[in-house]
Design a protein around this motif. Sequence first.
Motif, PDB file in Angstrom:
ATOM      1  N   ASN A 307     -29.014   1.361 -17.382  1.00  3.47           N
ATOM      2  CA  ASN A 307     -27.625   1.770 -17.159  1.00  3.47           C
ATOM      3  C   ASN A 307     -26.771   1.164 -18.256  1.00  3.47           C
ATOM      4  OD1 ASN A 307     -25.643  -0.515 -16.061  1.00  3.47           O
ATOM      5  ND2 ASN A 307     -27.715  -1.025 -15.417  1.00  3.47           N
ATOM      6  N   PRO A 308     -25.588   1.731 -18.505  1.00  2.00           N
ATOM      7  CA  PRO A 308     -24.822   1.275 -19.674  1.00  2.00           C
ATOM      8  C   PRO A 308     -24.100  -0.051 -19.474  1.00  2.00           C
ATOM      9  CG  PRO A 308     -23.636   2.992 -18.519  1.00  2.00           C
ATOM     10  CD  PRO A 308     -24.976   2.887 -17.854  1.00  2.00           C
ATOM     11  N   GLY A 309     -24.094  -0.583 -18.252  1.00  2.08           N
ATOM     12  CA  GLY A 309     -23.340  -1.802 -18.024  1.00  2.08           C
ATOM     13  C   GLY A 309     -24.202  -3.045 -18.029  1.00  2.08           C
ATOM     14  N   THR A 310     -25.151  -3.111 -17.112  1.00  6.37           N
ATOM     15  CA  THR A 310     -25.841  -4.372 -16.874  1.00  6.37           C
ATOM     16  C   THR A 310     -27.236  -4.437 -17.450  1.00  6.37           C
ATOM     17  OG1 THR A 310     -26.582  -3.512 -14.753  1.00  6.37           O
ATOM     18  CG2 THR A 310     -24.570  -4.853 -14.767  1.00  6.37           C
ATOM     19  N   CYS A 311     -27.765  -3.324 -17.962  1.00  8.45           N
ATOM     20  CA  CYS A 311     -29.090  -3.356 -18.587  1.00  8.45           C
ATOM     21  C   CYS A 311     -29.349  -2.022 -19.251  1.00  8.45           C
ATOM     22  CB  CYS A 311     -30.199  -3.625 -17.563  1.00  8.45           C
ATOM     23  SG  CYS A 311     -31.835  -3.651 -18.335  1.00  8.45           S
ATOM     24  N   TYR A 312     -29.031  -1.931 -20.534  1.00  5.90           N
ATOM     25  CA  TYR A 312     -29.243  -0.649 -21.202  1.00  5.90           C
ATOM     26  C   TYR A 312     -30.603  -0.668 -21.895  1.00  5.90           C
ATOM     27  CZ  TYR A 312     -28.007   3.705 -23.609  1.00  5.90           C
ATOM     28  OH  TYR A 312     -27.979   4.991 -24.078  1.00  5.90           O
ATOM     29  N   SER A 313     -31.625  -0.925 -21.102  1.00  2.00           N
ATOM     30  CA  SER A 313     -32.992  -0.828 -21.615  1.00  2.00           C
ATOM     31  C   SER A 313     -33.787   0.115 -20.740  1.00  2.00           C
ATOM     32  CB  SER A 313     -33.688  -2.187 -21.629  1.00  2.00           C
ATOM     33  OG  SER A 313     -35.017  -2.025 -22.112  1.00  2.00           O
ATOM     34  N   SER A 314     -34.550   0.969 -21.367  1.00  2.00           N
ATOM     35  CA  SER A 314     -35.429   1.908 -20.663  1.00  2.00           C
ATOM     36  C   SER A 314     -36.882   1.463 -20.765  1.00  2.00           C
ATOM     37  CB  SER A 314     -35.283   3.293 -21.301  1.00  2.00           C
ATOM     38  OG  SER A 314     -35.507   3.178 -22.708  1.00  2.00           O
ATOM     39  N   SER A 315     -37.108   0.222 -21.169  1.00  2.00           N
ATOM     40  CA  SER A 315     -38.467  -0.209 -21.494  1.00  2.00           C
ATOM     41  C   SER A 315     -39.136  -0.947 -20.344  1.00  2.00           C
ATOM     42  CB  SER A 315     -38.444  -1.124 -22.726  1.00  2.00           C
ATOM     43  OG  SER A 315     -39.730  -1.674 -22.937  1.00  2.00           O
ATOM     44  N   MET A 316     -40.070  -0.276 -19.678  1.00  2.00           N
ATOM     45  CA  MET A 316     -40.845  -0.948 -18.633  1.00  2.00           C
ATOM     46  C   MET A 316     -41.745  -2.043 -19.222  1.00  2.00           C
ATOM     47  SD  MET A 316     -40.022   0.117 -15.546  1.00  2.00           S
ATOM     48  CE  MET A 316     -41.430  -0.073 -14.456  1.00  2.00           C
ATOM     49  N   PRO A 317     -42.336  -1.868 -20.420  1.00  2.00           N
ATOM     50  CA  PRO A 317     -43.104  -2.987 -20.973  1.00  2.00           C
ATOM     51  C   PRO A 317     -42.253  -4.245 -21.166  1.00  2.00           C
ATOM     52  CG  PRO A 317     -43.721  -0.967 -22.082  1.00  2.00           C
ATOM     53  CD  PRO A 317     -42.538  -0.624 -21.195  1.00  2.00           C
ATOM     54  N   TRP A 318     -41.028  -4.062 -21.595  1.00  2.00           N
ATOM     55  CA  TRP A 318     -40.153  -5.234 -21.756  1.00  2.00           C
ATOM     56  C   TRP A 318     -39.859  -5.867 -20.390  1.00  2.00           C
ATOM     57  CZ3 TRP A 318     -34.733  -5.436 -20.382  1.00  2.00           C
ATOM     58  CH2 TRP A 318     -34.094  -6.606 -20.771  1.00  2.00           C
ATOM     59  N   VAL A 319     -39.661  -5.032 -19.376  1.00  2.00           N
ATOM     60  CA  VAL A 319     -39.437  -5.570 -18.027  1.00  2.00           C
ATOM     61  C   VAL A 319     -40.664  -6.362 -17.557  1.00  2.00           C
ATOM     62  CG1 VAL A 319     -39.159  -4.890 -15.597  1.00  2.00           C
ATOM     63  CG2 VAL A 319     -37.717  -3.853 -17.370  1.00  2.00           C
ATOM     64  N   ILE A 320     -41.848  -5.853 -17.849  1.00  2.00           N
ATOM     65  CA  ILE A 320     -43.072  -6.573 -17.480  1.00  2.00           C
ATOM     66  C   ILE A 320     -43.129  -7.921 -18.195  1.00  2.00           C
ATOM     67  CG2 ILE A 320     -45.594  -6.539 -17.807  1.00  2.00           C
ATOM     68  CD1 ILE A 320     -45.443  -3.514 -17.112  1.00  2.00           C
TER      69      ILE A 320
END
Lengths: 396, 396
Positions: A307-320
């Motif tokens: 989302n553009p406010g609190t986490c503009y990342s679409s990367s599931m590998p980065w989340v892992i």
Amino acid sequence: MSSTAVTGIGQLVTCDGTDPDLLGIRSNAALIVENGLIAWIGSAADTPAADAQIDVGRRVIIPGFVDSHSHLVFAGDRGTEFAARMTGQPYDGGGIGVTVAATRAASDDELTRLLASRIDELRTLGTTTVEIKSGYGLTVADEVRALQIARQFTTETTFLGAHVIPAEYAQDRAGYVDLVTGPMLQAAAPYARWIDVFCEPHSPHAFDVEEARRVLAAGAEAGLGLRVHGNQLGPGPGVQLAVELGAATVDHCTYLGDGDVDALAAVAEHTVATLLPGVEFCTRSPYPDAARLLAAGASIALATDCNPGTCYSSSMPWVISLAVRELGLTPAQALFAATAGSAKSLRRTDIGRLVLGNRADLTVLDAPSYLHLAYRPGVPIARALSLTASGEMPAE
Amino acid sequence: MSSTAVTGIGQLVTCDGTDPDLLGIRSNAALIVENGLIAWIGSAADTPAADAQIDVGRRVIIPGFVDSHSHLVFAGDRGTEFAARMTGQPYDGGGIGVTVAATRAASDDELTRLLASRIDELRTLGTTTVEIKSGYGLTVADEVRALQIARQFTTETTFLGAHVIPAEYAQDRAGYVDLVTGPMLQAAAPYARWIDVFCEPHSPHAFDVEEARRVLAAGAEAGLGLRVHGNQLGPGPGVQLAVELGAATVDHCTYLGDGDVDALAAVAEHTVATLLPGVEFCTRSPYPDAARLLAAGASIALATDCNPGTCYSSSMPWVISLAVRELGLTPAQALFAATAGSAKSLRRTDIGRLVLGNRADLTVLDAPSYLHLAYRPGVPIARALSLTASGEMPAE
């Protein structure tokens, strides 16, 4: 109906194992895909004939990531707000109004083009199913429009009219809840599978527990499944409300008391705690305690909350990688939470695990082992595999 | 000699500004590249004719990242060691021996192929200059081989025979220092621009201050520039030694006392503190205090330290996102440190800044603003721009 053999798999992670090997790893395995579904899994030496073949060059195959929490239908840019927050400005949900204004002002074509580009991006990062929420329209027409656009890309659409109280209703909160639970819900429901609410006593823009209860009850009445944003900015009632109403998931779970953890453990069969550590990274907040949830027996999922406010990342590998570094998960627990765990939060059994009959949503890792998802942070080693026959983001 | 116009630049970040606008941002700018160099910068409306044109579609152009600290010549996999460390096993430098064994066992072709693939990867992430250290050979022949292979890809090669004391010299440390400062240095020097040493009293495998001083003095005598690994695992003498000897950089700087910060500030003109926050991420260590260094007036750089033990990431954008989240840098300070700052640590003025006559090492960001490097963590928005005429990683 043509078939494709996927061969040369260095490591096949099915996510259909049992604890302690959650990942159900097979070596020397091959797959046959027919009509977008897994028609055969077995030893590479026994691979049946197929119409086409893809050799993945000894790479790893995992279930495509299931990103069960995103807000991808929006316009506008909030990079400057992000930079200000990094110098100490706290997050209280107020910036959502900036995106609401930009989204309302954008044309249908512009919103569709932006969403298509974001879907392309997440596929290049290995995600094959994404849940998409509305919530930047906050009028009947704008919420319906967001869901209609999202519906072109996924069946996992979520009506989030109760994202924040829009500025024009700041003095009439009850009036906005009436709108959300009445005409807006009625118009939105045909395009949504889920309803969600930002239940957060620590934000003046969000909904209190009684408002949230009204929203969720109305959604259930309209046939929608329930999701909740809860316990993000501080201790709160979101988790208990989600458990009480049998929601499929309660998302964030950053601040949990013992009672919240116990409640989530008691309903682990049907309510998932979805953790979104990218938000804690991007808002410089404390991380949720995933290991405590697992130790208690709760079900967990990982998602981006892109989302553009609190986490503009679409990367599931980065989340892992964050989940392993910051939440205390092992790489195996994190990968399971990002696939089978997230699928469970969507009450889906046809995705998130590579088993016979499931969707052939395959993600390939340019690595010798799934461990590299955590071991190589920031490096785009994952991508959704395009199958000549059928695997290209098939219509759901 | 052909020329290429780079047009359609949404934001041109030259990194040639002055504080507080370190980035020297220009809007509506264009560039002309001739023979791999920047031949013209000006307003898009005034762009001279060129033989070819690349329109970057309103994206951002920044100087290509300068990754001034990497260990990319190696074989073998240490994903399992990483996973063990994430469950609590501490890092003391001992795992380097695992990579030494695998690297010695690999063929020249295998090492070259692995390095080429890593160079491709970092270019796709926006890096256009990389420093590469030896240090996984630790015999005369294996160190020379690593430098010869690295030299095919960069002029910024660093002799790191003093990476660790190899197992076979564990009982004869002085003998190994004799080897490094004698025959090994003599054989390696023709292929290296720099010499480096892991000066770390907190690792039994690394070098104490007197050993490090011998190594650096011998390297200087052989005409090599000086780099130091210092103050990584705890307070130590590395920073003071680097300052005393006029090293170009001291890398890590995780544990600094007031005396270290003051010393670095006093030599800011010619000695850089290079921060490697990916290492702290991947070893779950405390982060260095970059803001304290900047406040004191020290020069800082950012680099990946890409290596199979303590940070197997080649992503400078990810390092920038960590520097903003964890080190207290603004997005502008972090980008400057990853370009002009890192170039300074290599004593290069022809890279890291986009000015007339400099190398046209351009990186394009798929974003409206450089802020997205920090705002979109884990998303590969940066890539080195390939210029039809001349920009494709020209021979240095």
